[in-house]
Write a protein that holds these residues in place. Structure first.
Motif, PDB file in Angstrom:
ATOM      1  N   ALA A 172      -6.634 -10.916   0.089  1.00  0.00           N
ATOM      2  CA  ALA A 172      -6.773  -9.575  -0.494  1.00  0.00           C
ATOM      3  C   ALA A 172      -8.018  -8.890   0.067  1.00  0.00           C
ATOM      4  O   ALA A 172      -7.981  -7.717   0.434  1.00  0.00           O
ATOM      5  CB  ALA A 172      -6.856  -9.663  -2.018  1.00  0.00           C
ATOM      6  N   LEU A 173      -9.117  -9.632   0.145  1.00  0.00           N
ATOM      7  CA  LEU A 173     -10.363  -9.070   0.684  1.00  0.00           C
ATOM      8  C   LEU A 173     -10.206  -8.717   2.155  1.00  0.00           C
ATOM      9  O   LEU A 173     -10.610  -7.651   2.610  1.00  0.00           O
ATOM     10  CB  LEU A 173     -11.511 -10.070   0.515  1.00  0.00           C
ATOM     11  CG  LEU A 173     -12.012 -10.303  -0.907  1.00  0.00           C
ATOM     12  CD1 LEU A 173     -13.036 -11.423  -0.924  1.00  0.00           C
ATOM     13  CD2 LEU A 173     -12.616  -9.026  -1.478  1.00  0.00           C
ATOM     14  N   ALA A 176      -7.570  -5.636   2.673  1.00  0.00           N
ATOM     15  CA  ALA A 176      -7.731  -4.337   2.001  1.00  0.00           C
ATOM     16  C   ALA A 176      -7.878  -3.180   2.991  1.00  0.00           C
ATOM     17  O   ALA A 176      -7.285  -2.125   2.824  1.00  0.00           O
ATOM     18  CB  ALA A 176      -8.923  -4.385   1.050  1.00  0.00           C
ATOM     19  N   ARG A 177      -8.640  -3.401   4.047  1.00  0.00           N
ATOM     20  CA  ARG A 177      -8.900  -2.303   4.980  1.00  0.00           C
ATOM     21  C   ARG A 177      -7.670  -1.926   5.801  1.00  0.00           C
ATOM     22  O   ARG A 177      -7.666  -0.916   6.470  1.00  0.00           O
ATOM     23  CB  ARG A 177     -10.077  -2.657   5.892  1.00  0.00           C
ATOM     24  CG  ARG A 177      -9.775  -3.755   6.885  1.00  0.00           C
ATOM     25  CD  ARG A 177     -11.026  -4.268   7.535  1.00  0.00           C
ATOM     26  NE  ARG A 177     -11.867  -4.960   6.568  1.00  0.00           N
ATOM     27  CZ  ARG A 177     -13.043  -5.519   6.861  1.00  0.00           C
ATOM     28  NH1 ARG A 177     -13.537  -5.413   8.076  1.00  0.00           N
ATOM     29  NH2 ARG A 177     -13.715  -6.158   5.947  1.00  0.00           N
ATOM     30  N   TYR A 236      -2.660   0.156  -5.003  1.00  0.00           N
ATOM     31  CA  TYR A 236      -4.083  -0.032  -5.325  1.00  0.00           C
ATOM     32  C   TYR A 236      -4.325  -1.338  -6.083  1.00  0.00           C
ATOM     33  O   TYR A 236      -5.422  -1.620  -6.542  1.00  0.00           O
ATOM     34  CB  TYR A 236      -4.585   1.175  -6.139  1.00  0.00           C
ATOM     35  CG  TYR A 236      -6.097   1.314  -6.169  1.00  0.00           C
ATOM     36  CD1 TYR A 236      -6.820   1.547  -5.001  1.00  0.00           C
ATOM     37  CD2 TYR A 236      -6.811   1.214  -7.356  1.00  0.00           C
ATOM     38  CE1 TYR A 236      -8.201   1.673  -5.015  1.00  0.00           C
ATOM     39  CE2 TYR A 236      -8.197   1.345  -7.389  1.00  0.00           C
ATOM     40  CZ  TYR A 236      -8.882   1.570  -6.212  1.00  0.00           C
ATOM     41  OH  TYR A 236     -10.256   1.702  -6.221  1.00  0.00           O
ATOM     42  N   ILE A 237      -3.270  -2.135  -6.232  1.00  0.00           N
ATOM     43  CA  ILE A 237      -3.399  -3.406  -6.946  1.00  0.00           C
ATOM     44  C   ILE A 237      -3.522  -4.528  -5.922  1.00  0.00           C
ATOM     45  O   ILE A 237      -2.607  -4.752  -5.131  1.00  0.00           O
ATOM     46  CB  ILE A 237      -2.169  -3.664  -7.843  1.00  0.00           C
ATOM     47  CG1 ILE A 237      -2.031  -2.540  -8.871  1.00  0.00           C
ATOM     48  CG2 ILE A 237      -2.275  -5.033  -8.526  1.00  0.00           C
ATOM     49  CD1 ILE A 237      -0.797  -2.645  -9.744  1.00  0.00           C
ATOM     50  N   THR A 238      -4.643  -5.195  -5.908  1.00  0.00           N
ATOM     51  CA  THR A 238      -4.778  -6.333  -4.986  1.00  0.00           C
ATOM     52  C   THR A 238      -5.733  -7.376  -5.554  1.00  0.00           C
ATOM     53  O   THR A 238      -6.660  -7.038  -6.295  1.00  0.00           O
ATOM     54  CB  THR A 238      -5.210  -5.874  -3.574  1.00  0.00           C
ATOM     55  OG1 THR A 238      -4.993  -6.953  -2.653  1.00  0.00           O
ATOM     56  CG2 THR A 238      -6.671  -5.456  -3.516  1.00  0.00           C
ATOM     57  N   GLY A 239      -5.442  -8.624  -5.248  1.00  0.00           N
ATOM     58  CA  GLY A 239      -6.293  -9.725  -5.704  1.00  0.00           C
ATOM     59  C   GLY A 239      -6.097 -10.108  -7.157  1.00  0.00           C
ATOM     60  O   GLY A 239      -6.890 -10.865  -7.704  1.00  0.00           O
TER      61      GLY A 239
ATOM     62  N   ILE B 214     -15.821  -2.087  -3.723  1.00  0.00           N
ATOM     63  CA  ILE B 214     -14.361  -2.138  -3.827  1.00  0.00           C
ATOM     64  C   ILE B 214     -13.780  -2.448  -2.441  1.00  0.00           C
ATOM     65  O   ILE B 214     -14.039  -1.711  -1.495  1.00  0.00           O
ATOM     66  CB  ILE B 214     -13.793  -0.790  -4.330  1.00  0.00           C
ATOM     67  CG1 ILE B 214     -14.374  -0.450  -5.703  1.00  0.00           C
ATOM     68  CG2 ILE B 214     -12.262  -0.826  -4.372  1.00  0.00           C
ATOM     69  CD1 ILE B 214     -14.016   0.932  -6.205  1.00  0.00           C
ATOM     70  N   PRO B 215     -13.021  -3.546  -2.317  1.00  0.00           N
ATOM     71  CA  PRO B 215     -12.472  -3.880  -0.999  1.00  0.00           C
ATOM     72  C   PRO B 215     -11.713  -2.724  -0.347  1.00  0.00           C
ATOM     73  O   PRO B 215     -11.763  -2.552   0.863  1.00  0.00           O
ATOM     74  CB  PRO B 215     -11.559  -5.062  -1.298  1.00  0.00           C
ATOM     75  CG  PRO B 215     -12.210  -5.746  -2.463  1.00  0.00           C
ATOM     76  CD  PRO B 215     -12.757  -4.617  -3.310  1.00  0.00           C
ATOM     77  N   MET B 216     -11.025  -1.898  -1.138  1.00  0.00           N
ATOM     78  CA  MET B 216     -10.289  -0.779  -0.555  1.00  0.00           C
ATOM     79  C   MET B 216     -11.158   0.448  -0.302  1.00  0.00           C
ATOM     80  O   MET B 216     -10.686   1.454   0.223  1.00  0.00           O
ATOM     81  CB  MET B 216      -9.089  -0.411  -1.418  1.00  0.00           C
ATOM     82  CG  MET B 216      -7.974  -1.441  -1.344  1.00  0.00           C
ATOM     83  SD  MET B 216      -6.455  -0.827  -2.055  1.00  0.00           S
ATOM     84  CE  MET B 216      -5.414  -2.286  -1.854  1.00  0.00           C
ATOM     85  N   ARG B 218     -12.331   2.856  -2.003  1.00  0.00           N
ATOM     86  CA  ARG B 218     -12.066   4.150  -2.639  1.00  0.00           C
ATOM     87  C   ARG B 218     -11.799   3.924  -4.121  1.00  0.00           C
ATOM     88  O   ARG B 218     -11.492   2.808  -4.533  1.00  0.00           O
ATOM     89  CB  ARG B 218     -10.870   4.855  -1.992  1.00  0.00           C
ATOM     90  CG  ARG B 218      -9.536   4.128  -2.192  1.00  0.00           C
ATOM     91  CD  ARG B 218      -8.369   4.958  -1.656  1.00  0.00           C
ATOM     92  NE  ARG B 218      -7.094   4.256  -1.794  1.00  0.00           N
ATOM     93  CZ  ARG B 218      -6.312   4.309  -2.874  1.00  0.00           C
ATOM     94  NH1 ARG B 218      -6.664   5.023  -3.912  1.00  0.00           N
ATOM     95  NH2 ARG B 218      -5.171   3.648  -2.915  1.00  0.00           N
ATOM     96  N   SER B 248      -7.483  -1.844  -9.290  1.00  0.00           N
ATOM     97  CA  SER B 248      -8.876  -1.581  -8.942  1.00  0.00           C
ATOM     98  C   SER B 248      -9.189  -1.839  -7.470  1.00  0.00           C
ATOM     99  O   SER B 248     -10.343  -2.027  -7.113  1.00  0.00           O
ATOM    100  CB  SER B 248      -9.780  -2.453  -9.816  1.00  0.00           C
ATOM    101  OG  SER B 248      -9.374  -3.802  -9.723  1.00  0.00           O
ATOM    102  N   GLY B 249      -8.171  -1.852  -6.637  1.00  0.00           N
ATOM    103  CA  GLY B 249      -8.414  -2.004  -5.201  1.00  0.00           C
ATOM    104  C   GLY B 249      -9.103  -3.301  -4.830  1.00  0.00           C
ATOM    105  O   GLY B 249      -9.772  -3.383  -3.811  1.00  0.00           O
ATOM    106  N   GLY B 250      -8.948  -4.317  -5.676  1.00  0.00           N
ATOM    107  CA  GLY B 250      -9.523  -5.627  -5.377  1.00  0.00           C
ATOM    108  C   GLY B 250     -10.910  -5.840  -5.957  1.00  0.00           C
ATOM    109  O   GLY B 250     -11.564  -6.839  -5.682  1.00  0.00           O
TER     110      GLY B 250
END
Lengths: 257, 252
Positions: A172-173, A176-177, A236-239, B214-216, B218, B248-250
């Motif tokens: 997930a980390l 993400a990008r 927007y849900i990860t990890g 936040i890993p994402m 944003r 929460s974008g990780g």
């Protein structure tokens, strides 16, 4: 709700039967093309056939996920056949070793971790670059509520299933990008073949009584959660760990919550 | 449609995450009672969302910190809809400052709204759900309730309380076919967040630092929270209860 999965390609490991098969059906109904990775060739073919009869697109691939060469080759096949791999469901696992710690067989321990953890590592590693190139990916990995709580006589299985959490959160980390999400589902007691066929009725009732709902879940309950986490809506849900347990874990202290 | 023939109530539905939730539930077939402390805002949002062509969205003015008002307003919701299948406890409020600078009046207000207000609504709505043998309650908590939240100490306490409330209530009412779950947003681009950043240099700095974690990279959009609420409000999650889903974008 349109999950936005039309035209996406999904690999489901252990997709021939049980929860994996339900995942295949639900993803297909949402419009995804499905590659079923399994060592059970005949059953995988049957599942693929059933999906095609529903009007979906599915193919069975013989894969032992602990065989790195085979995994790489078959992922390559899928990418070539369907043009991409967008979704990976890490579902394949073995959980047939039951023994208390002093009687635990070393070879079984090694084999279980090799399949349940290293296999997931191989296939995720093979699929990740394709998702990174697409700047889009969804990975859903199956943990288990016993991975989070411990399970009597299940040292290798529970160890592998908490390992899934660390692995999937790391992905997930790293993902993400690139708009790659990686999430974890922790099923409770699910009425798959394993539960229905290999456990005695009194034990089944004992286990059911430990859930808040007093019943086991259906494979569809897991598949619906899988489809949601793969959807455009879940971008927007990860990890996260999503337990689908009918409240089994409410009677004890759950780590990571 | 996922929520065909269902009825829902959303507190704090006038703007931000609540407004997005109302839009999402109505867009998936539910009739929605839009509750807000600000009646004018409730009417405007309800009229806008009704204009999108879905089922009816009906505005109600209520201060959820008053048990009497909550009782009265849900009486009127039931008069209108006949029953209530879905309750989304979304109303919330905070100002960022260090705990050492908080006044007791401040944390009393924070706990009254962000924790006890939701208990008021659950308490009033549950008997009907239990009689019907069906219900979906979704509590909007926050990642602040699970991790340390610098500058939001009282708010984090309220949200952590809401998470514990969610799990215990889920256990109590599961036998009646009522699911209780929580969505835990990370920082979300709502009017409240934007105003906070505008008014307070401290909030702006803390939130900027949090974004970097936040890993994402944003903040969430209100619609992304609404999608997770829809999952918990729908039959897709019928075997899920007592859970907290981070959006929460990780971050967590």
């Amino acid at each position: 709700m349109d999950f936005g999965l039309k035209g996406k390609t999904a690999i489901v490991t252990g997709g021939a039967r049980g929860i994996g098969r339900a995942d295949c059906h639900v993803l297909s109904r949402e419009g995804a093309k499905v590659a079923i990775f399994d060592i059970l060739q005949e059953e995988a073919e049957k599942t693929a056939q059933a999906i095609r009869e529903e009007g979906g697109e599915a193919r069975a691939f013989y894969v032992d996920i602990s065989d790195r060469e085979l995994v790489n080759r078959q992922v390559g096949q899928v990418a070539e056949m369907y043009g991409s791999v967008d979704i990976l469901i890490n579902n394949a696992a073995i959980c047939d070793t039951i023994a208390s710690i002093t009687k635990f067989d070393d070879e079984q321990w090694k084999r279980d971790l090799e399949v349940n953890l290293t296999g997931m590592y191989y296939i995720t590693k093979a699929v990740f670059p394709i998702m990174r190139r697409n700047r889009w990916g969804r990975i859903v990995s199956m943990s288990s509520i016993v991975g989070l709580l411990g399970g009597y006589g299940q040292a290798s299985y529970t160890t592998s299933k908490i390992g899934v959490v660390g692995f999937a959160r790391t992905i997930a980390l790293e993902g993400a990008r690139y708009n790659i999400t990686s999430n974890i589902i922790a099923p409770g007691i699910i009425g798959s073949e394993i539960f229905l066929n290999s456990i005695s009725d009194p034990v089944k009732d004992e286990v059911r009584a430990r859930t808040a709902f007093g019943r086991e879940g259906e494979t569809w309950d897991i598949a619906n959660a899988v489809a949601f986490l793969c959807s455009e809506q879940a971008k927007y849900i990860t990890g996260v760990i999503l337990p689908v347990t009918g409240g089994l874990d409410l009677f004890t202290i759950l780590p990571h919550q | 449609m996922l929520l065909e023939n269902k009825t829902a109530a959303v507190t704090g539905g006038g703007r931000g995450i609540g407004e997005a939730v109302v839009e999402r539930l109505a867009g998936n077939g539910a009739r929605v009672a839009l509750l807000d402390k600000n009646g004018e805002r409730a009417r405007e949002a309800a009229s806008r969302i009704s204009g999108l062509g879905g089922p009816e969205v009906v505005p109600f003015e209520v201060d959820i910190t008053s048990y009497d008002q909550v009782k009265e307003v849900f009486g009127r919701v039931l008069d209108r809809f006949g029953r209530l299948d879905i309750l989304v406890n979304n109303a919330g409020w905070d100002i960022m400052e260090l705990f050492i600078d908080n006044r007791p009046e401040f944390w009393t207000k924070i706990l009254d709204l962000n924790l006890k207000g939701h208990m008021n609504c659950c308490h009033v709505v549950l008997p009907g759900m239990i009689r019907a043998g069906y219900g979906k309650i979704v509590n909007i908590s926050s990642e602040a309730g699970r991790t340390a939240a610098y500058g939001e100490t009282a708010y984090a306490a309220a949200k952590g309380g809401l998470i514990s409330f969610t799990r215990s209530l889920a256990q109590e009412v599961s036998r009646y076919g009522v699911c209780v779950n929580s969505v835990a947003p990370g920082p979300t681009e709502t009017p409240m967040l934007k105003k906070g950043i505008q008014l307070s240099e401290f909030a702006a700095r803390v939130l900027e630092e949090r974004k970097a974690l936040i890993p994402m990279k944003r903040f969430a959009q209100p619609g992304e929270i609404a999608d997770a609420v829809l999952f918990f409000a729908s039959p897709l999650s019928d075997y899920v209860t007592g859970q907290v889903l981070g959006v929460s974008g990780g971050l967590c």
